[in-house]
Motif scaffolding. Structure first.
Motif, PDB file in Angstrom:
ATOM      1  N   LYS A 114       0.836  -1.213   0.000  1.00 46.61           N
ATOM      2  CA  LYS A 114       0.000   0.000   0.000  1.00 46.61           C
ATOM      3  C   LYS A 114       0.861   1.248   0.000  1.00 46.61           C
ATOM      4  O   LYS A 114       0.550   2.239  -0.666  1.00 46.61           O
ATOM      5  CB  LYS A 114      -0.932  -0.011   1.215  1.00 46.61           C
ATOM      6  CG  LYS A 114      -2.044  -1.050   1.141  1.00 46.61           C
ATOM      7  CD  LYS A 114      -2.981  -0.935   2.327  1.00 46.61           C
ATOM      8  CE  LYS A 114      -4.184  -1.875   2.190  1.00 46.61           C
ATOM      9  NZ  LYS A 114      -3.828  -3.287   2.209  1.00 46.61           N
ATOM     10  N   PHE A 115       1.970   1.211   0.754  1.00 43.11           N
ATOM     11  CA  PHE A 115       2.902   2.345   0.739  1.00 43.11           C
ATOM     12  C   PHE A 115       3.380   2.635  -0.675  1.00 43.11           C
ATOM     13  O   PHE A 115       3.387   3.788  -1.117  1.00 43.11           O
ATOM     14  CB  PHE A 115       4.103   2.054   1.644  1.00 43.11           C
ATOM     15  CG  PHE A 115       5.308   2.897   1.330  1.00 43.11           C
ATOM     16  CD1 PHE A 115       5.365   4.222   1.738  1.00 43.11           C
ATOM     17  CD2 PHE A 115       6.370   2.373   0.608  1.00 43.11           C
ATOM     18  CE1 PHE A 115       6.466   5.017   1.432  1.00 43.11           C
ATOM     19  CE2 PHE A 115       7.478   3.152   0.298  1.00 43.11           C
ATOM     20  CZ  PHE A 115       7.522   4.477   0.714  1.00 43.11           C
ATOM     21  N   ALA A 116       3.766   1.583  -1.380  1.00 48.53           N
ATOM     22  CA  ALA A 116       4.273   1.769  -2.739  1.00 48.53           C
ATOM     23  C   ALA A 116       3.209   2.337  -3.671  1.00 48.53           C
ATOM     24  O   ALA A 116       3.497   3.200  -4.515  1.00 48.53           O
ATOM     25  CB  ALA A 116       4.795   0.433  -3.282  1.00 48.53           C
ATOM     26  N   VAL A 117       1.964   1.870  -3.510  1.00 51.38           N
ATOM     27  CA  VAL A 117       0.864   2.370  -4.349  1.00 51.38           C
ATOM     28  C   VAL A 117       0.675   3.867  -4.121  1.00 51.38           C
ATOM     29  O   VAL A 117       0.621   4.662  -5.078  1.00 51.38           O
ATOM     30  CB  VAL A 117      -0.439   1.606  -4.041  1.00 51.38           C
ATOM     31  CG1 VAL A 117      -1.630   2.296  -4.705  1.00 51.38           C
ATOM     32  CG2 VAL A 117      -0.332   0.158  -4.499  1.00 51.38           C
ATOM     33  N   TYR A 118       0.585   4.276  -2.858  1.00 55.61           N
ATOM     34  CA  TYR A 118       0.349   5.686  -2.560  1.00 55.61           C
ATOM     35  C   TYR A 118       1.574   6.538  -2.878  1.00 55.61           C
ATOM     36  O   TYR A 118       1.448   7.684  -3.308  1.00 55.61           O
ATOM     37  CB  TYR A 118      -0.053   5.850  -1.091  1.00 55.61           C
ATOM     38  CG  TYR A 118      -1.463   5.401  -0.823  1.00 55.61           C
ATOM     39  CD1 TYR A 118      -2.558   6.146  -1.262  1.00 55.61           C
ATOM     40  CD2 TYR A 118      -1.725   4.214  -0.140  1.00 55.61           C
ATOM     41  CE1 TYR A 118      -3.859   5.725  -1.026  1.00 55.61           C
ATOM     42  CE2 TYR A 118      -3.029   3.790   0.103  1.00 55.61           C
ATOM     43  CZ  TYR A 118      -4.082   4.563  -0.342  1.00 55.61           C
ATOM     44  OH  TYR A 118      -5.370   4.147  -0.107  1.00 55.61           O
TER      45      TYR A 118
END
Length: 442
Positions: A114-118
């Motif tokens: 999720k960190f990478a997506v955001y």
């Protein structure tokens, strides 16, 4: 079997650092996404707020119990140590098997994704970079923590402050969108009738969002003056989290309404975009990236201490039980946990693992709090620097309520609950197989 001596770790965390670990360990991606799931299983904004308040009060009860446990046994390993002393090495191993080898790295893999997506979305770069960014983040976090707890604490403090600022921004945006019609927050959504079982089951994702408060106990061997610092930090940190969670849900309901929250895929981004447009969504995406990154740092640090304790007990690779004498960090355990989290991230198998181990995590809390009764019985004359108030009422409320929520969740989603119990049961032959292999090597 004995773990590393108490002085293997250096006590370098003060009260501020410890409170930041509590806040950072609880606030990850959940509060930015989970409220939509909770709204889908309720029929009014009032029910949503009640669930978050109940979850917060229940978690506070558990935190007060953990404060006493941490003050009694201020050692690295947390729940694993309490279970080992109270119930024996096998139950402790089953907790470590489920959490340190599956849930901790699985949650890191899920949250870092999720960190990478955001992160990529905020920078406007292609989704092709998401996997390299996720892997790079894990490598960076492990690398910082290899230098010791102080380096990890500095990084954690920065990202915890940033995530609290992001939540404050959401609350302000929600109040601005309410336009004085705050009564609509509690309105009933007649299009969404909900069964009592679904309502009870909705408490599990709430508890999942409140999870992570035990990470400080995993790091208790590195807290200064732990008998005083642990209770203070756990109480201060968890009260701050409950206030943040209730306020941000109030903001979601004020800005989106119950129906809008229930149908939202990304309520935080929707709320900010509604008020500030595309730039608002970008700002909150940066905030979510900071929040998820900070959570991963704590999960890796805490999980590595559990692995180190298991290695020192001889129920995992002996090498992971070593603590570097210069940095006072469990460097091999950090590397093993980070590598396994990377494998799960690349394989994409973490989501199902998390679904399967959520019940196991909260069962671990039930039995972890249950050790408090054992300590009170067997160490009745020992001076305790901190005692949980209203004993035995608070631990009983926590144990009975959480167990009831687990049962309701098992009825609502029997497949996930069954797999969770199967994973725990599989740890039994692994434990005895490991013991046999260790004796043969000796």
């Amino acid at each position: 079997m004995l773990t590393e001596p108490a002085n293997a770790y250096a006590r370098r965390l003060n009260t501020w650092d410890a409170a930041m670990i509590v806040i950072g360990g609880v606030i990850g991606a959940g509060i930015f996404i989970t409220p939509a799931t909770v709204a889908q299983n309720t029929s009014s904004g009032l029910q949503v707020l009640i669930l978050w308040a109940i979850g917060g009060l229940l978690t506070l009860a558990g935190v007060l119990c953990y404060a006493e446990l941490g003050a009694r046994r201020p050692q690295a390993g947390g729940i694993y140590v309490y279970l080992r002393e109270a119930f024996g090495l096998l139950p402790a191993f089953l907790f470590g098997w489920t959490m340190a080898l599956i849930n901790y790295p699985g949650s890191v893999a899920a949250v870092v994704t999720k960190f990478a997506v955001y992160f990529c979305r905020a920078l406007g770069v292609s989704r092709l970079y998401e996997l390299p960014v996720a892997v790079g983040a894990i490598v960076f976090i492990v690398g910082i923590n290899l230098f010791g707890i102080r380096a990890g604490a500095w990084m954690q403090n920065i990202f915890t402050v940033l995530k609290v600022m992001a939540i404050a921004l959401l609350v302000i945006a929600g109040m601005m969108l309410a336009h004085g019609h705050l009564g609509l927050v509690l309105a009933v959504d007649t299009t969404r009738p909900v069964s009592s079982w679904a309502f009870a089951g909705a408490l599990l994702p709430v508890l999942f969002a409140y999870g992570g408060f035990h990470y400080l106990n995993d790091l208790a061997g590195e807290v200064r003056n732990p008998q005083r610092t642990l209770p203070r930090a756990l109480g201060m940190g968890m009260v701050g989290v409950v206030v943040c969670y209730v306020l941000v849900n109030f903001a979601y309901l004020a800005g989106l309404g119950h129906a809008g929250l229930a149908t939202s895929i990304a309520p935080a981004a929707d709320l900010m975009q509604k008020l500030f447009g595309a730039h608002g969504a970008t700002v909150i995406e940066v905030g979510i990236a900071c929040s998820t990154f900070g959570y991963c740092s704590i999960a890796i640090a805490g999980g590595a201490r559990v692995l180190q304790t298991m290695g020192a007990d001889g129920v995992f690779f002996r090498a992971t039980g070593r603590v570097d004498p210069r940095t006072r960090a469990p460097q091999i355990a950090l590397a093993v946990l980070g590598l396994w989290a990377i494998v799960l991230t690349v394989s994409g198998s973490f989501n199902q693992l998390l679904n399967y181990t959520t019940v196991g995590e909260w069962l671990g809390h039930v039995f972890g709090i249950g050790t408090l009764f054992w300590y009170r019985k067997h160490f009745i004359d020992d001076p305790a620097p901190y005692r949980v108030p209203f004993y035995p009422l608070l631990p009983l409320i926590f144990v009975i309520t959480v167990f009831g929520v687990i049962v309701a969740s098992a009825i609502h989603a029997p497949g996930d609950a069954g797999m969770s119990l199967l994973i725990i049961a599989l740890g039994v032959p692994v434990y005895y197989g490991w013991q046999w292999w260790s004796r043969r090597r000796s």
